[in-house]
Design an enzyme around this catalytic site. Sequence first.
Site, mmCIF file in Angstrom:
data_model
loop_
_atom_site.group_PDB
_atom_site.id
_atom_site.type_symbol
_atom_site.label_atom_id
_atom_site.label_comp_id
_atom_site.label_asym_id
_atom_site.label_seq_id
_atom_site.Cartn_x
_atom_site.Cartn_y
_atom_site.Cartn_z
ATOM 1 N N ASP A 202 0.861 -1.154 0.027
ATOM 2 C CA ASP A 202 0.039 0.055 -0.158
ATOM 3 C C ASP A 202 0.984 1.225 -0.051
ATOM 4 O OD1 ASP A 202 -1.791 -1.887 0.296
ATOM 5 O OD2 ASP A 202 -2.988 -0.957 2.197
ATOM 6 N N HIS B 3 3.968 -7.501 0.339
ATOM 7 C CA HIS B 3 3.506 -8.938 0.101
ATOM 8 C C HIS B 3 4.226 -9.072 -1.393
ATOM 9 C CE1 HIS B 3 0.090 -9.576 2.532
ATOM 10 N NE2 HIS B 3 0.588 -8.038 2.982
ATOM 11 N N SER C 272 8.529 3.384 4.762
ATOM 12 C CA SER C 272 9.830 3.640 3.871
ATOM 13 C C SER C 272 9.296 3.457 2.421
ATOM 14 C CB SER C 272 10.825 2.537 4.263
ATOM 15 O OG SER C 272 11.996 3.142 3.665
#
Length: 292
Positions: free
Chosen positions: A92, A149, A256
């Site tokens: 995200d 992911h 980050s």
Amino acid sequence: MLYIIKPFLQKLRYLLQLLLTQIVGWSAECHGSWFTRIIIKLFILFYKVNMQESLQQDIAFYKTFNAFFIRYLNKNARPINSNPSVIVQPADGIISQLGTIQDHLILQAKKHFYSLEALLAGQTRIINYFRCGNFTTIYLSPRDYHRVHMPCNGVLRQMIYVPGNLFSVNPSMVTHVPNLFARNERVICLFDSNFGLIAQILVGATIVGSIATIWSGTVMPPREKVIKCWHYPKFGDKNAVILLKGQEMGYFKLGSTVINLFRYGRIELCDHLYTNCITRVGLPLGYSNKKI
């Protein structure tokens, strides 16, 4: 005189960044009961965090700030595109840059480039795999979900820890600090896949307390001044590390950047993606040029 003072100031800046990161990391792991809940509430309000997506919405569940920060989402919050020819977004955030690697140069921001050689710490064999390929850079802001992911099914072949600076990676710094991603501390993960060798790089920053992967736990800290490499067996070996598309592969404790590299001619990035567009785990990032 300047040539004497400049290295001293650079070293001092690094030490201050490291100290700040360590203080924040320590604070985020403190069990503070009521104090922790207040900090979490303020963080949610300030950054407008969507707790409706969280698996645990009651902030009393989180005993430390870090536990809240790496919170899990509801099972159905991020459906994963099931088309085997599609590579999905691994995190995200927002896309800070994407496109074609210009021989060995990657666009960081307008008129700012950095090299594959610098990003991949001079690993010549790996550098040649990604020349003229594709890349994406995703910035995770403090409000975002901070677990990373897999963009596709993959077999882990190598992990490289690269020491470096701890510059902030917010959009303003990315615009003004040359070679930022190639100068910051980072963890490079290389996977064999149906799309060829892919790289997923987790970049550290100021106040990023740690980076962890699901196969090795915390990679940093401890922060070291030498490059470290780990090699993993290929597919078919009983000890091979196999990860599926959409499966969690690691996380940041505080925000980050994630950089992905793809080999030349193996994928096309989706046309609807652009600089500063929002990303969500599981949505299409690119697709294969060949049927898989």
